[in-house]
Write a protein that holds these residues in place. Structure first.
Motif, PDB file in Angstrom:
ATOM      1  N   MET A 183       0.552  -1.155   0.430  1.00  0.00           N
ATOM      2  CA  MET A 183      -0.010  -0.011  -0.070  1.00  0.00           C
ATOM      3  C   MET A 183       0.670   1.278  -0.159  1.00  0.00           C
ATOM      4  N   GLY A 184       0.893   1.968  -0.286  1.00  0.00           N
ATOM      5  CA  GLY A 184       1.390   3.723  -1.239  1.00  0.00           C
ATOM      6  C   GLY A 184       0.587   4.511  -1.967  1.00  0.00           C
ATOM      7  N   LEU A 198      -5.824   2.732   1.993  1.00  0.00           N
ATOM      8  CA  LEU A 198      -5.584   1.686   3.052  1.00  0.00           C
ATOM      9  C   LEU A 198      -6.848   0.224   3.460  1.00  0.00           C
ATOM     10  N   VAL A 221       2.691   6.374   8.405  1.00  0.00           N
ATOM     11  CA  VAL A 221       1.857   5.170   8.533  1.00  0.00           C
ATOM     12  C   VAL A 221       1.253   5.705   9.338  1.00  0.00           C
ATOM     13  N   ILE A 259       3.414  -0.925   3.449  1.00  0.00           N
ATOM     14  CA  ILE A 259       2.941   0.037   3.469  1.00  0.00           C
ATOM     15  C   ILE A 259       4.748   1.068   3.076  1.00  0.00           C
TER      16      ILE A 259
END
Lengths: 400, 310
Positions: free
Chosen positions: A60-61, A225, A261, A237
């Motif tokens: 995820m990013g 997310l 985060v 992440i």
């Protein structure tokens, strides 16, 4: 266990020879400094990860974080500037074209953000593409493509062309194309990113459903997310080409590694992330065979609780309250007669969200596994405390 | 005024003369002669075939093709145009011209598509090829008629070779363009599924470039037709010869008749080849379905487009 995919010390520098840029990165320079010095863009720097067989590994990013570059390294669409990627001992970062093609044909399939369906082929031909490339006979590949289309609920649309289908259906075709070649690994590059939120939700659920039977190793890329938390067995992440944190959904939300985060996870609905097991206390049940009402009373007094669960032959039999136990003791009845089965139970995996309605009763919630064994108990006040946790943390931060 | 030519003059014309007459012709004439062979074979075959086919049958078949590919209007036009050509007495010339044009286009396709594919694959090849194509397109065809006669002699085949040189660039350029314009994500998808370069070309790039390639084919065809009069100057026959001799004898009527024949042929071929390139035809019914629908009483209209899924 040996990981299915193992990435080790991966770098990707776009724009020419990478050695200087990598040396500068190792010397601690930032992305911007390197761009100023060499004119090169850093895609990924020093990323290592392991993906276990059968898990959904979510990366995820935000855009530009290097997540798409990372996933493309796994099937060699992008060659890393340094580092290695092992898929079952084959280093795809450094192997012959022939070997790489074999990996792509037999092991790794990919699903794309904008579907990338071939507009000149029918849905069935699209689904059969990987098989055709592999050189499978027409009759066999038609059969398998049809099976794959049925898996995604499009069995009747084989003769349509992609542009006759809606976005959601097109992505199902994309998924069927990936599944048809029966790969061990499925790479999904923001597969639901181009879909409406409602359809996206459906597709996520369907993917989980499929995964329950298929048990593929999936690497899933997303910028959302919530999607990551809903799907991921493990979540990584990414930020600026590095992995900021890797962990389960609970680890990411419960103990974010850094402010970045933490900022991401702030608005997350924690009740959708934490499982009941995360706030369970160890159970101290009585055994119907050996304990009587008096023992029950003593136990409750010792622990300072109002009710205690009772097991019979390992299985959860019921709960006894202090009042019932003392009444039974007074009347000389068995512990069995004081039991009530009117108490809440849940599975250890159920999310806190599902515990809300149960937390309203006076008794603690019993967590039982599929065999009916008591694995722990959840006190209603713990549910609310866990959900409130985050706000307290924030307040503390503000005070500090 | 002083100009550079006061001090130095370059005998460019002599250089070319020496290059062509004293080096190219004596050394390579057999090579060029040999190159004629395939062109001669194709031309003879086509020419015999077209001239042997009875006028009525040919007209019927061409109108039918026009109907299937481009609709009723073009079919009726083709029918009338071909009958008109026959009525003005130019049928054999038209068949000869058609054979020449199709031969030239055939070789343009055979040479042009591989070159276009190579140009799309390699930037270096493309960089080398581009100025050559520019020269081929801009140089007046009269300039290379003479060396062609020197190397190949006089006749229909040298005429066709001149036509090929003139008509080749568009199909190369548009094949290159079509392949380069294939969506990047589709290339990536094919690569991700393990396609070899050849599979990539056959399964993905070429089918998707087909529309552009067909547009190139259409342009090549039109250029080839426009060369028939010039080719007649070095001995090619057909409608071009009718125009050319008409011009020579100041016979306006004959020249005009030949010209009209060329124009009618051009319109028919243009419409048919254009509609071949359109997407609908590409995805249209198969050959079998086409033949079947030809024999059904009324043309089966394709069912109204499948309702778009929401």
């Amino acid at each position: 266990m040996k990981p299915k995919i193992y990435g080790n010390g991966l770098y990707k520098i776009f724009g020419g020879d990478a050695t200087t840029a990598i040396d500068l990165l190792k010397a601690g320079q930032s992305k911007d400094e390197i761009y100023a010095a060499t004119g090169q863009t850093v895609g990924v720097r020093d990323v290592s990860f392991k993906v276990a067989e059968g898990e959904i590994f979510v990366v995820m990013g935000l855009s530009g974080s290097g997540k798409s570059t990372l996933v493309r390294m796994i099937n060699g669409l992008i060659k890393p500037s340094a580092g290695e990627i092992l898929i079952d001992d084959v280093n795809v970062a450094d192997c012959s074209d022939e070997q790489l093609r074999n990996v792509r044909r037999n092991k790794v399939a990919m699903v794309f953000q904008h579907f990338a369906l071939f507009p000149h082929k029918t849905v069935a031909e699209n689904a059969a593409f990987g098989l055709k490339i592999r050189g499978m006979k027409a009759s066999e590949r038609r059969e398998r493509a049809q099976a794959a289309l049925e898996q995604v609920g499009l069995g009747a649309r084989g003769d349509s062309y992609p542009d006759e289908l809606s976005g959601g259906m097109q992505q199902r075709v994309g998924l069927a194309r990936g599944l048809a070649s029966e790969p061990e690994i499925l790479l999904m590059d923001e597969p639901f990113g181009a879909l409406d939120p409602l359809i996206r939700n459906d597709m996520q659920q369907e993917l989980l459903e499929l995964q329950r039977t298929l048990k593929k190793t999936i690497v899933f890329i997303t910028h959302d997310l919530n999607e990551a938390l809903a799907l991921g067995t493990t979540i990584a992440i990414m930020r600026d080409g590095v992995i900021a944190q890797t962990g389960t959904a609970e680890e990411i939300v419960g103990s974010p590694a850094d402010d970045y985060v933490a900022a991401f996870t702030r608005d997350i609905d924690r009740s959708q992330v934490f499982a009941a097991a995360s706030i369970a206390r160890p159970a101290t049940p009585l055994d119907l065979a050996t304990d009587n009402a008096e023992v029950a009373m003593t136990r409750m007094e010792e622990l300072g609780i109002d009710a205690v669960h009772v097991v019979d032959d390992g299985k959860l039999a019921g709960i006894v309250s202090y009042r019932a136990a003392s009444a039974a003791h007074r009347d000389g009845l068995d512990l069995k007669d004081a039991l009530t089965d009117d108490f809440p139970t849940a599975s250890p995996e159920s999310l806190l969200n599902d515990l809300y309605p149960l937390a309203g009763t006076e008794y603690p919630i019993a967590l039982t596994d599929e065999k009916g064994q008591l694995t722990g108990i959840v006190h209603p006040q713990d549910v609310f405390q866990q959900l409130a946790n985050e706000e307290e943390e924030e307040e503390e931060k503000e005070k500090a | 005024m002083i100009s550079p030519s006061d001090f130095l003059s370059l005998p460019f014309d002599d250089w070319v003369n020496i290059f062509v007459r004293d080096w190219l012709v004596p050394n390579f004439r057999p090579v060029f002669r040999a190159m004629q062979w395939p062109v001669t074979q194709v031309l003879n075959g086509l020419s015999t075939f077209f001239n042997a086919t009875p006028m009525l049958i040919f007209t019927a078949v061409l109108s039918l093709i026009a109907w299937r590919t481009s609709g009723r209007g073009v079919a009726i036009f083709s029918l009338i145009a071909l009958i008109f050509i026959d009525l003005i007495g130019l049928w054999p010339e038209t068949m000869t011209t058609l054979a020449m044009v199709i031969t030239a286009v055939f070789f343009c396709v055979v040479i042009g598509i591989p070159f276009g594919v190579m140009a799309a694959r390699s930037d270096i090849f493309r960089t080398i090829l581009r100025p050559i194509l520019d020269v081929m397109q801009t140089i007046p065809s009269f300039v290379y008629l003479v060396p062609i006669v020197m190397l190949f002699g006089v006749g229909v085949v040298p005429g066709i070779i001149a036509t090929i040189i003139f008509a080749l660039p568009p199909i190369i350029r548009l094949t290159d363009l079509g392949i380069r314009n294939v969506r990047e994500d589709l290339i990536e998808a094919a690569t991700a599924f393990g396609a070899t370069p050849w599979q990539m070309l056959v399964e993905v790039q070429f089918p998707l470039a087909m529309r552009t390639v067909m547009a190139g084919l259409n342009q090549t065809l039109m250029l080839a037709l426009s060369m028939v009069v010039i080719a007649a100057m070095i001995g090619a026959g057909g409608l071009g010869l009718t125009v050319f001799t008409g011009l020579g004898r100041l016979d306006v009527g004959n020249a005009t008749a030949g010209g009209v024949g060329i124009v009618l042929l051009a319109i028919i071929l243009d419409r048919i080849s254009q509609s071949l390139g359109e997407a609908r035809a590409m995805r249209g019914p198969s050959l079998l379905a086409t033949i079947r629908s030809l024999f059904s009483l009324r043309a089966n209209k394709p069912p109204a487009e499948v309702e778009r899924a929401g």
